[in-house]
Design a protein around this motif. Structure first.
Motif, short mmCIF file in Angstrom:
data_model
loop_
_atom_site.label_atom_id
_atom_site.label_comp_id
_atom_site.label_asym_id
_atom_site.label_seq_id
_atom_site.Cartn_x
_atom_site.Cartn_y
_atom_site.Cartn_z
N LEU A 1 0.83 -1.21 0.00
CA LEU A 1 0.00 0.00 0.00
C LEU A 1 0.87 1.26 0.00
O LEU A 1 0.56 2.24 -0.69
CB LEU A 1 -0.92 0.00 1.22
N GLU A 2 1.94 1.23 0.78
CA GLU A 2 2.86 2.38 0.79
C GLU A 2 3.44 2.62 -0.60
O GLU A 2 3.56 3.76 -1.05
CB GLU A 2 3.99 2.13 1.79
N ARG A 3 3.81 1.54 -1.26
CA ARG A 3 4.36 1.66 -2.61
C ARG A 3 3.32 2.22 -3.57
O ARG A 3 3.61 3.07 -4.42
CB ARG A 3 4.85 0.29 -3.08
N ILE B 1 14.69 15.49 -1.63
CA ILE B 1 14.92 14.17 -1.03
C ILE B 1 13.70 13.32 -1.34
O ILE B 1 12.56 13.74 -1.09
CB ILE B 1 15.13 14.25 0.50
N LYS B 2 13.92 12.15 -1.88
CA LYS B 2 12.82 11.25 -2.26
C LYS B 2 12.95 9.92 -1.52
O LYS B 2 14.05 9.52 -1.14
CB LYS B 2 12.82 10.99 -3.77
N VAL B 3 11.82 9.25 -1.35
CA VAL B 3 11.78 7.90 -0.79
C VAL B 3 11.22 6.97 -1.86
O VAL B 3 10.15 7.24 -2.42
CB VAL B 3 10.90 7.82 0.47
N ALA C 1 3.22 6.46 -5.37
CA ALA C 1 3.03 6.92 -6.75
C ALA C 1 2.03 8.07 -6.82
O ALA C 1 2.13 8.94 -7.69
CB ALA C 1 2.56 5.75 -7.61
N LEU C 2 1.07 8.09 -5.89
CA LEU C 2 0.09 9.18 -5.86
C LEU C 2 0.70 10.46 -5.28
O LEU C 2 0.34 11.57 -5.68
CB LEU C 2 -1.14 8.76 -5.05
N ASP D 1 7.00 16.30 -6.63
CA ASP D 1 7.71 16.89 -7.77
C ASP D 1 7.38 18.38 -7.88
O ASP D 1 8.26 19.21 -8.19
CB ASP D 1 7.34 16.17 -9.06
N LYS D 2 6.12 18.72 -7.63
CA LYS D 2 5.71 20.13 -7.67
C LYS D 2 6.41 20.89 -6.53
O LYS D 2 6.83 22.04 -6.71
CB LYS D 2 4.19 20.22 -7.52
N ARG D 3 6.54 20.25 -5.39
CA ARG D 3 7.26 20.87 -4.27
C ARG D 3 8.70 21.18 -4.67
O ARG D 3 9.21 22.27 -4.38
CB ARG D 3 7.23 19.94 -3.05
#
Length: 377
Positions: free
Chosen positions: A95-97, A195-197, A101-102, A108-110
């Motif tokens: 569910l986290e994965r 920073i992305k996860v 994606a949502l 990306d806008k941030r």
């Protein structure tokens, strides 16, 4: 011979003896009978042990071995529950994965707003508290404008690109991260853009990756630095009851391709050496490790046999905690850590816990005072 004790309605205890193949009733005075039976019991260790066992289990009517068997059966059920719980957490990971994606377009806008790649619209910039404060300030300015005239030309307001030092401000504000931060790290982190996860794919072992995205800079050639945290979400066969959900078990950093002379994770020291025979002195240079946030990408490796000294275990546990904090708090709520609102929430939560603890201490003190109270005083 088997000895059994029973209590009659009038409360008087009697003893009976039974012999295999022969039923005989002991006759005579009750005291004499009890004395003989007592002598037989004390002289025969087996009878004495049987007597003690019967007297201690009469309340349950079940031998301890049978009760233990049933407890073991319950433990088997508990192990099966732990495996079902592990399946639950695997689905949570999926569910986290899915929801990552949502979130991605919003994050990306941030990044685009932080870096100045896009300028948000007036509608996107509206916020209730700002509107209320703006109305109050506007009213005050109108009153002042009717009384005073501007004597100087208005100075153009500086308009920096994006939100400067967005991530560096967060690093400096959060205690867990500021402890790692050194002064020589700050110029580098000014180039941190995002920073992305990222979560592992369904057919891969459970893990998550932190990605630190940098704009081109004079310190290293990498545009992305990564840190992978490997997780385990299944009960340990040796200790299945300790399972409480997924846990980080290992991590792996990346190699930083530093420009010459820009590596802040090492420092150069000079040492003088004197030749024992000739007495001449020479100066040598040597590189030694240096404190830096960027050591975060070169973590301690978990030993194959699991044996580590206390310092290494503490360092690794701290690393796991930081990785989890990035994933659960910093990345999803970055703007609130930038403004300090998330820090206030964290502090309020800690204060509430402290107040509850203090109340418990007061209650304990009160109990002690009640224990010392003398009603005759």
């Amino acid at each position: 011979m088997k000895i059994s004790r029973r209590v009659r309605a009038d409360g008087e205890a009697t003893a009976q003896t039974e012999r295999t193949g022969c039923n005989s009733i002991m006759e005579g005075d009750n005291n004499e009978t009890r004395g003989k039976v007592g002598d037989q019991v004390m002289q025969n260790p087996r009878l004495w042990q049987r007597f003690k066992t019967d007297s201690t289990t009469c309340c349950t009517h079940l031998p301890p071995s049978r009760v233990k068997r049933r407890v073991n059966a319950l433990k088997q059920l508990q192990v099966r529950c732990a495996h079902i719980e592990a399946q639950f957490y695997e689905e949570v990971h999926e569910l986290e994965r899915k929801y990552a994606a949502l979130y991605l377009p919003l994050f990306d806008k941030r990044k685009d707003v932080v870096t100045g790649a896009v300028e948000p619209t007036d509608e996107e910039c509206e916020w209730p508290s700002d509107r209320e404060e703006g109305e109050e300030l506007a009213e005050e300015m109108k009153k002042k404008a009717t009384i005073e005239e501007k004597k100087e030309e208005p100075v153009a307001e500086e308009d920096p690109k994006g939100i400067p030092e967005f991530w560096l401000t967060i690093f400096k504000s959060v205690d867990m991260l500021s402890d790692l931060l050194q002064e020589h790290d700050e110029p580098i982190l000014k180039h941190l853009q995002d920073i992305k996860v990222k979560f592992s794919e369904p057919d891969q072992p459970m893990s998550f990756t932190l990605e630190f995205h940098f704009e081109p800079n004079q310190f290293f050639k990498n545009t992305v630095l990564t840190k992978v945290y490997k997780m385990k979400s299944e009960p340990d066969p040796a200790d299945p009851f300790s399972f409480e959900g997924p846990e980080i078990v290992d991590c792996e950093g990346c190699e930083i391709d530093w420009h010459k002379g820009k590596d802040v994770t090492v420092k150069t020291i000079k040492k003088k050496q004197k030749h024992k025979g000739r007495g001449t002195v020479r100066t040598i240079t040597k590189q030694v490790p240096n404190d830096s946030f960027f050591n975060f990408f070169n973590p301690i490796k978990v030993s194959s046999d699991g044996e580590m000294d206390e310092d290494s275990e503490f360092t690794l546990a701290t690393d796991f905690e930081i990785g989890h904090f990035f994933r659960e708090r910093i990345v999803p709520r970055a703007v609130l850590y930038f403004t300090g609102e998330a820090l206030e929430d964290d502090e309020s939560f800690e204060e509430e816990e402290l107040e509850e603890g203090e109340e418990e201490d007061h209650e304990e003190d009160g109990d002690e005072e009640e224990g010392d109270y003398d009603p005759k005083a």
